[in-house]
Design a protein around this motif. Structure first.
Motif, short mmCIF file in Angstrom:
data_model
loop_
_atom_site.label_atom_id
_atom_site.label_comp_id
_atom_site.label_asym_id
_atom_site.label_seq_id
_atom_site.Cartn_x
_atom_site.Cartn_y
_atom_site.Cartn_z
N SER A 68 27.47 17.18 1.60
CA SER A 68 26.50 16.57 2.50
C SER A 68 26.96 16.75 3.95
CB SER A 68 26.31 15.10 2.18
OG SER A 68 25.51 14.47 3.17
N ALA A 111 27.91 17.66 -4.16
CA ALA A 111 27.10 17.96 -5.33
C ALA A 111 27.65 19.20 -6.03
CB ALA A 111 25.64 18.20 -4.94
N LEU A 118 26.37 14.37 -8.75
CA LEU A 118 26.67 13.86 -7.42
C LEU A 118 27.95 13.06 -7.48
CD1 LEU A 118 23.09 12.65 -6.38
CD2 LEU A 118 24.21 14.80 -5.77
N PHE A 128 22.29 20.64 0.23
CA PHE A 128 21.79 19.44 0.89
C PHE A 128 20.94 19.84 2.10
CE2 PHE A 128 25.43 17.43 -1.26
CZ PHE A 128 24.84 16.24 -1.71
N LEU A 155 18.03 17.38 -1.71
CA LEU A 155 18.87 18.41 -2.32
C LEU A 155 17.98 19.46 -2.95
CD1 LEU A 155 21.98 18.97 -3.01
CD2 LEU A 155 21.40 18.13 -5.30
N TRP A 169 15.01 17.52 -4.73
CA TRP A 169 15.41 16.21 -5.24
C TRP A 169 15.52 15.20 -4.10
CZ3 TRP A 169 16.17 16.06 -10.55
CH2 TRP A 169 16.41 17.28 -11.20
N VAL A 180 17.72 12.45 -2.95
CA VAL A 180 19.11 12.13 -3.29
C VAL A 180 19.28 10.64 -3.55
CG1 VAL A 180 21.49 12.15 -2.43
CG2 VAL A 180 20.01 14.12 -2.04
N GLN A 185 17.39 9.87 -6.70
CA GLN A 185 17.84 10.78 -7.76
C GLN A 185 16.67 11.19 -8.66
OE1 GLN A 185 21.45 9.54 -9.76
NE2 GLN A 185 22.41 8.85 -7.86
#
Length: 639
Positions: free
Chosen positions: A513, A522, A532, A556, A563, A575, A577, A580
């Motif tokens: 990140s 990740a 993660l 990221f 993500l 995604w 994050v 999730q």
């Protein structure tokens, strides 16, 4: 019973059809059939060639039985007795006869022939003299490059993978050999079959090998590590086997039936039958335009024909994934690469895109000015990773070196030597002072950009290092490996700080990140999962599931809230994050998606495709109100 098309082998002297090949270079020959791919099969001492709509093109007569044939861009290469015969593809005229194997193994000392499908400039033959021979093809007579020694009996089948410079051979001695075709050295001797091994094939991405033989099983092998990863029972005495173009499916022929298998599970999904006699060879003919994908098989004297089955639609690349919200198509597609695009790097606004491919080229694209290629950098080996930083491009190359280029002039600045095997990935620190690379020698090498010298050689992994990423502070880094782990490193001290364990298969990608206040890293793997982790404590904080096959890359966004992931299932997923959850998907590339990247301003997403679709696609971000999410000041772009 499945409906099929029959191409009759009406030669003067019918016989077994051990040779079967589809032309991977359609349109290269100057014949009236140039718009259609060709299909060839041996039939005793003749080779018959058709277009895929069943029209006869050539009958190539030989004095002895032919057990192998292959197509090059301009020629048809056949094995007759102890010789290699080369025919003009357009006219069917015999051009060359070259001594090949020593004979002594019954009728026809050449048992198999294959030609690489990238440029068609290299061939491989196997013989009853227990040898395999690597050939250079060209306008003149084929030239022997290397003789591969290691088997103790006839070599029944062989395959080539030019991007990885690898060859596989299957033999009477119940073994397979994996070879480096650049130097002729044997890399692995694959043990596990209990009877003769009749057939072998390499997957399009070069990672897997398939084999079959008289012991009634198919075996899947990891070519990088020389290990058997799956044994599939119930295949019968297998004479022929191959992969689908996207490697999701396997084909095998035994007895009078062809079976289609799921690569990931080893489950038989479909059986094609209705033939007489014994089937000897099979191949998968990929879909092209309006022409559907097909399965071709050849058999013994009782079969005396080639059968073509249409591939059912559910096995033609359809992705079995729930699409939460499919994005519109890309607003820009960049075409020019000929092989999988494993290297991808973008400028802050995605106005400049750099790509690296298995075809050995690095291309610099003007994405803001319509997508033209501004610069092409040529290498003699595949490129697996690229990173654009400042005025430079760093490339991870298959010749064990890292190359540093001037991004404007195309001048080679430095060839950086420090790895002992192929370099698979590169990444740059946010302050542009430190370059990282990882490779097949299990090492992470830390470079001083200003001096191009090695700062550290970080050891600890027990397998290939597939990806590297640098922390926003520039003093720490991540590496992901075939040993199923992720490692965190102190770049100042050259020490491992932490090992992240939890994946069940190779960890192919990693990301850090870029926001220091969000201490997350990740990882993505062959086990179809993204994990993660807290980079300060090493604790696992989440698992993201949604991909159906291996996940190649994860990245990221600049604000750390999103993500990206992409994989062998042909899908890109966005995604959230924090929650999730999957918020958006892209299903557009025709096959594997190798790499994905964000632009720094998060308004653009860039993806690159695999063997079947080596394009770079540029997409508008699906994230709403992105203008109100200012990017962080720290970010890194990696391979």
């Amino acid at each position: 019973m499945e409906r099929y098309q029959t191409l009759a082998c009406q030669s003067r002297e019918p016989g077994d059809a051990w040779g079967l090949a589809v032309d991977p270079f359609p349109g290269k020959e100057a014949s009236s059939h140039a718009s259609l791919p060709l299909l060839g099969a041996s039939c005793g001492s003749a080779v018959l060639v058709w277009t895929l709509d069943g029209k006869p093109v050539h009958e190539l007569a030989h004095p002895q039985e032919v057990k192998g044939l292959a197509f090059s861009p301009d020629h048809i290469v056949t094995g007759c007795g102890a010789e290699l015969w080369v025919w003009d593809k357009a006219t069917g005229r015999l051009v060359q006869r070259v001594p090949a194997h020593a004979g002594g193994g019954g009728v026809g000392a050449v048992c198999c022939v294959t030609v690489c499908t990238q440029r068609g400039q290299m061939a491989l033959t196997g013989g009853s003299d227990s040898l395999a021979i690597v050939w250079k093809l060209g306008r003149l007579a084929p030239e022997k490059l290397h003789i591969l020694r290691g088997h103790s009996g006839a070599v029944f089948d062989c395959d080539l993978h030019e991007p990885n410079h690898r060859a596989v051979t299957a033999a009477w001695d119940k073994t397979l050999g994996v070879w480096n075709v650049l130097n002729g050295q044997q890399l692995w001797r694959l043990l596990g079959h209990t009877e003769w091994v009749h057939c072998c094939a390499i997957a399009a991405d070069g990672r897997l090998v398939l084999s079959g033989g008289d012991d009634g099983v198919l075996k899947l092998w990891n070519m990088e590590e020389g290990a058997c990863i799956r044994t599939i029972a119930g295949a019968g005495n297998v004479n022929g086997c191959t992969f689908s173009p996207d490697s999701r499916w396997l084909l095998s022929c035994a007895g009078a039936a062809v079976k289609l298998w799921d690569t990931s599970s080893g489950v038989c999904k479909r059986t094609f039958s209705g033939t007489q006699g014994t089937l000897l060879r099979c191949c998968w003919i990929g879909q092209s335009g309006d022409r559907p994908a097909q399965i071709a098989v050849s058999g013994d004297k009782a079969t005396c024909s080639v059968r073509l089955w249409p591939v059912p639609p559910e096995y033609c690349g359809k992705v079995d994934i729930k699409v939460v919200k499919a994005m519109d198509g890309p607003f820009l597609s960049l075409n020019g690469h000929e092989r999988s695009v494993w290297g991808l790097s973008v400028s802050s606004t995605a106005g400049t895109i750099v790509s690296g491919s298995g075809d050995g080229t690095v291309r610099v694209w003007d994405a803001s000015g319509g997508g033209g290629c501004m610069l092409k950098l040529e290498h003699s080996n595949p490129i697996y990773g690229v990173v654009l930083f400042g005025e430079y491009i760093a490339c991870a190359c298959g010749d064990s070196n890292v190359y540093l280029w001037d991004a404007t002039s195309g001048r080679l600045v430095k060839r950086m030597q420090g790895h002992g095997a192929w370099v698979r990935c590169v990444a740059i620190s946010p302050d542009h002072t430190t370059l990282l690379s990882g490779g097949y020698d299990w090492l992470v090498v830390v470079w001083n950009v200003q001096t191009s010298s090695t700062r550290h050689r970080l050891s600890g992994h027990r397998g290939t290092v597939w990806d590297v990423a640098v922390a926003p502070c520039s003093s720490q880094a991540l590496s992901s490996s075939s040993d199923c782990t992720l490692r965190q490193w102190d770049l100042d001290q050259g020490q491992c700080l932490r090992v992240f364990e939890g994946h069940a298969d190779k960890v192919l990608g990693c990301a850090w990140s870029p926001v220091p206040s969000l201490p997350l890293v990740a990882s993505c793997a062959d086990d179809k999962e993204i994990r993660l982790w807290n980079s300060q404590t090493g604790a696992a904080v989440g698992t993201l599931k949604g991909h159906k096959r291996s996940i190649n890359s994860c990245r990221f966004s600049a604000d750390g809230h999103w993500l990206l992931s992409c994989g062998a299932d042909g899908v890109l997923i966005v995604w959230n994050v924090e929650k999730q959850v999957c918020t958006d998907t892209i299903v557009n590339h025709q096959g594997e998606v190798c790499r994905c990247e964000w632009s720094q301003n998060m308004r653009t997403i860039v993806t690159s495709g695999g063997q079947n679709d080596p394009t770079i696609n540029v997409w508008k971000t699906p994230i709403k109100d992105v203008e109100h999410r200012p990017p962080s000041s720290s970010s890194s772009s990696s391979s």
